[in-house]
Design a protein around this motif. Sequence first.
Motif, PDB file in Angstrom:
ATOM      1  N   ALA A  64      13.475  -6.414  -5.354  1.00  0.00           N
ATOM      2  CA  ALA A  64      12.924  -7.137  -6.502  1.00  0.00           C
ATOM      3  C   ALA A  64      12.095  -8.336  -6.048  1.00  0.00           C
ATOM      4  CB  ALA A  64      14.047  -7.590  -7.426  1.00  0.00           C
ATOM      5  N   ARG A  65      12.388  -8.869  -4.861  1.00  0.00           N
ATOM      6  CA  ARG A  65      11.628 -10.003  -4.317  1.00  0.00           C
ATOM      7  C   ARG A  65      10.624  -9.560  -3.261  1.00  0.00           C
ATOM      8  NH1 ARG A  65      16.998 -11.628  -3.857  1.00  0.00           N
ATOM      9  NH2 ARG A  65      16.840 -11.634  -1.580  1.00  0.00           N
ATOM     10  N   PHE A  66      10.435  -8.261  -3.152  1.00  0.00           N
ATOM     11  CA  PHE A  66       9.567  -7.707  -2.123  1.00  0.00           C
ATOM     12  C   PHE A  66       8.108  -7.747  -2.563  1.00  0.00           C
ATOM     13  CE2 PHE A  66       7.455  -3.946  -0.262  1.00  0.00           C
ATOM     14  CZ  PHE A  66       7.610  -4.252   1.081  1.00  0.00           C
ATOM     15  N   ASP A  67       7.229  -8.134  -1.658  1.00  0.00           N
ATOM     16  CA  ASP A  67       5.797  -8.215  -1.967  1.00  0.00           C
ATOM     17  C   ASP A  67       5.147  -6.854  -1.714  1.00  0.00           C
ATOM     18  OD1 ASP A  67       3.234  -8.911  -2.481  1.00  0.00           O
ATOM     19  OD2 ASP A  67       3.030 -10.345  -0.822  1.00  0.00           O
ATOM     20  N   GLN A  68       4.928  -6.106  -2.780  1.00  0.00           N
ATOM     21  CA  GLN A  68       4.352  -4.774  -2.667  1.00  0.00           C
ATOM     22  C   GLN A  68       2.922  -4.816  -2.144  1.00  0.00           C
ATOM     23  OE1 GLN A  68       5.934  -1.918  -3.078  1.00  0.00           O
ATOM     24  NE2 GLN A  68       4.097  -0.716  -2.616  1.00  0.00           N
ATOM     25  N   ALA A  69       2.288  -5.989  -2.249  1.00  0.00           N
ATOM     26  CA  ALA A  69       0.902  -6.092  -1.783  1.00  0.00           C
ATOM     27  C   ALA A  69       0.798  -5.861  -0.275  1.00  0.00           C
ATOM     28  CB  ALA A  69       0.342  -7.473  -2.133  1.00  0.00           C
ATOM     29  N   THR A  70       1.841  -6.189   0.465  1.00  0.00           N
ATOM     30  CA  THR A  70       1.809  -5.967   1.918  1.00  0.00           C
ATOM     31  C   THR A  70       1.767  -4.478   2.239  1.00  0.00           C
ATOM     32  OG1 THR A  70       4.236  -6.073   2.001  1.00  0.00           O
ATOM     33  CG2 THR A  70       3.025  -8.127   2.398  1.00  0.00           C
ATOM     34  N   VAL A  71       2.486  -3.679   1.458  1.00  0.00           N
ATOM     35  CA  VAL A  71       2.454  -2.233   1.657  1.00  0.00           C
ATOM     36  C   VAL A  71       1.084  -1.682   1.280  1.00  0.00           C
ATOM     37  CG1 VAL A  71       3.477  -0.028   0.972  1.00  0.00           C
ATOM     38  CG2 VAL A  71       4.926  -2.050   1.247  1.00  0.00           C
ATOM     39  N   ASP A  72       0.524  -2.156   0.161  1.00  0.00           N
ATOM     40  CA  ASP A  72      -0.802  -1.703  -0.264  1.00  0.00           C
ATOM     41  C   ASP A  72      -1.853  -2.044   0.786  1.00  0.00           C
ATOM     42  OD1 ASP A  72       0.333  -0.816  -2.617  1.00  0.00           O
ATOM     43  OD2 ASP A  72      -0.096  -2.676  -3.699  1.00  0.00           O
ATOM     44  N   ALA A  73      -1.711  -3.222   1.402  1.00  0.00           N
ATOM     45  CA  ALA A  73      -2.658  -3.618   2.445  1.00  0.00           C
ATOM     46  C   ALA A  73      -2.557  -2.699   3.659  1.00  0.00           C
ATOM     47  CB  ALA A  73      -2.398  -5.067   2.860  1.00  0.00           C
ATOM     48  N   ALA A  74      -1.315  -2.338   4.024  1.00  0.00           N
ATOM     49  CA  ALA A  74      -1.124  -1.430   5.155  1.00  0.00           C
ATOM     50  C   ALA A  74      -1.723  -0.060   4.869  1.00  0.00           C
ATOM     51  CB  ALA A  74       0.363  -1.306   5.473  1.00  0.00           C
ATOM     52  N   ARG A  75      -1.573   0.412   3.616  1.00  0.00           N
ATOM     53  CA  ARG A  75      -2.152   1.718   3.247  1.00  0.00           C
ATOM     54  C   ARG A  75      -3.671   1.656   3.268  1.00  0.00           C
ATOM     55  NH1 ARG A  75       0.535   5.500   0.628  1.00  0.00           N
ATOM     56  NH2 ARG A  75      -1.214   6.705   1.470  1.00  0.00           N
TER      57      ARG A  75
ATOM     58  N   LEU B 258      -5.417  -0.078   5.210  1.00  0.00           N
ATOM     59  CA  LEU B 258      -5.860  -0.112   6.605  1.00  0.00           C
ATOM     60  C   LEU B 258      -5.627   1.212   7.324  1.00  0.00           C
ATOM     61  CD1 LEU B 258      -4.593  -3.678   7.580  1.00  0.00           C
ATOM     62  CD2 LEU B 258      -6.964  -2.942   7.226  1.00  0.00           C
ATOM     63  N   GLY B 259      -5.158   2.209   6.590  1.00  0.00           N
ATOM     64  CA  GLY B 259      -5.037   3.539   7.167  1.00  0.00           C
ATOM     65  C   GLY B 259      -3.631   4.001   7.494  1.00  0.00           C
ATOM     66  N   ALA B 260      -2.631   3.206   7.200  1.00  0.00           N
ATOM     67  CA  ALA B 260      -1.259   3.600   7.501  1.00  0.00           C
ATOM     68  C   ALA B 260      -0.781   4.679   6.535  1.00  0.00           C
ATOM     69  CB  ALA B 260      -0.329   2.389   7.420  1.00  0.00           C
ATOM     70  N   THR B 261      -0.039   5.638   7.056  1.00  0.00           N
ATOM     71  CA  THR B 261       0.561   6.650   6.188  1.00  0.00           C
ATOM     72  C   THR B 261       1.724   6.013   5.416  1.00  0.00           C
ATOM     73  OG1 THR B 261       2.135   7.361   7.883  1.00  0.00           O
ATOM     74  CG2 THR B 261      -0.034   8.443   7.849  1.00  0.00           C
ATOM     75  N   ARG B 262       2.260   6.759   4.440  1.00  0.00           N
ATOM     76  CA  ARG B 262       3.407   6.240   3.679  1.00  0.00           C
ATOM     77  C   ARG B 262       4.588   5.960   4.602  1.00  0.00           C
ATOM     78  NH1 ARG B 262       3.227   6.669  -1.855  1.00  0.00           N
ATOM     79  NH2 ARG B 262       1.485   7.864  -2.722  1.00  0.00           N
ATOM     80  N   LEU B 263       4.853   6.887   5.522  1.00  0.00           N
ATOM     81  CA  LEU B 263       5.972   6.714   6.445  1.00  0.00           C
ATOM     82  C   LEU B 263       5.752   5.519   7.363  1.00  0.00           C
ATOM     83  CD1 LEU B 263       8.665   7.716   7.528  1.00  0.00           C
ATOM     84  CD2 LEU B 263       7.406   9.280   9.041  1.00  0.00           C
ATOM     85  N   ALA B 264       4.517   5.382   7.873  1.00  0.00           N
ATOM     86  CA  ALA B 264       4.220   4.267   8.763  1.00  0.00           C
ATOM     87  C   ALA B 264       4.316   2.935   8.018  1.00  0.00           C
ATOM     88  CB  ALA B 264       2.830   4.432   9.369  1.00  0.00           C
ATOM     89  N   ALA B 265       3.828   2.889   6.779  1.00  0.00           N
ATOM     90  CA  ALA B 265       3.912   1.664   5.983  1.00  0.00           C
ATOM     91  C   ALA B 265       5.366   1.292   5.711  1.00  0.00           C
ATOM     92  CB  ALA B 265       3.155   1.841   4.674  1.00  0.00           C
ATOM     93  N   PHE B 266       6.190   2.305   5.454  1.00  0.00           N
ATOM     94  CA  PHE B 266       7.610   2.032   5.230  1.00  0.00           C
ATOM     95  C   PHE B 266       8.264   1.506   6.504  1.00  0.00           C
ATOM     96  CE2 PHE B 266      11.999   3.518   5.613  1.00  0.00           C
ATOM     97  CZ  PHE B 266      12.566   2.854   4.539  1.00  0.00           C
ATOM     98  N   ARG B 267       7.976   2.150   7.636  1.00  0.00           N
ATOM     99  CA  ARG B 267       8.614   1.779   8.900  1.00  0.00           C
ATOM    100  C   ARG B 267       8.151   0.421   9.410  1.00  0.00           C
ATOM    101  NH1 ARG B 267       7.067   2.706  14.134  1.00  0.00           N
ATOM    102  NH2 ARG B 267       5.342   4.007  13.423  1.00  0.00           N
ATOM    103  N   LEU B 268       6.881   0.109   9.230  1.00  0.00           N
ATOM    104  CA  LEU B 268       6.323  -1.102   9.817  1.00  0.00           C
ATOM    105  C   LEU B 268       6.302  -2.298   8.868  1.00  0.00           C
ATOM    106  CD1 LEU B 268       3.293   0.510  11.690  1.00  0.00           C
ATOM    107  CD2 LEU B 268       5.489  -0.201  12.672  1.00  0.00           C
TER     108      LEU B 268
END
Length: 255
Positions: free
Chosen positions: A150-161, A163-173
Amino acid sequence: MIWRVILGLFLLFMLGPIALVVVFSFGANALIGFPMGGFTLDWYGKLVADTGFHSAFWTSLSAAFSTAILATLTGMLAAIGLMKVTPGATRAVLAALALPVLLPPLVVAIAIVVLFVRGLGLGLGLPVVVLGHILVAQPFVILIVMARLARFDQATVDAARDLGATRLAAFRLVTLPQIASALVGAALVSAAISLDDFIIASFTIGGGNTISTFVWGKMRTTLDPSINAIATILLVLTVGLSALALKVSKYKGQV
């Protein structure tokens, strides 16, 4: 002043019996009670030499470790999924998942035996114990992980995607490092719940023993301070794991 007295009496009523369990575990008298007959560690030494206690202790640790890993893994996946659905659906699913915690433990234990042993044909033993403990621990895992998400910044995941990261890579990194502390805390809580359980274990363990069922067996034949020593060890393990979970997950009394 009167409220301090009431608070003191309340704490004495709640914590006094627990304190006596610890105190009597160090008493030299073979009977549990006063006078204690001096200070001794003989009852702990007796446990060290007891092969039955060794077996029960390692069985409990195995169940706690397995419960912690499996409940945390499945609870994390459930929490991530629940964060993507509507609030109404989330409340409905959480209410259903919380039923094993809200129902009497005896009912849950009977249901586990009926489903896994009678229905699916699994034999009584450690695997069924672990499945029962996961059933009870998983709602706590889901709530702990959801509180962090609930306090997680989803924008960081969107930024990783972007930049070319896959869903799995975005989750892991990105996602996993940010929720790691909550996952460790949830695993520790799950382990503490598993160590503390008696009813589910007594119904599903079969021919072996966990610490709790081992204590129950001893109390039916004898009552000496070695039982207090086992209870003290269990108290240290469960309270220690719970306190460590609060510290690791950085819980501050609110979600």
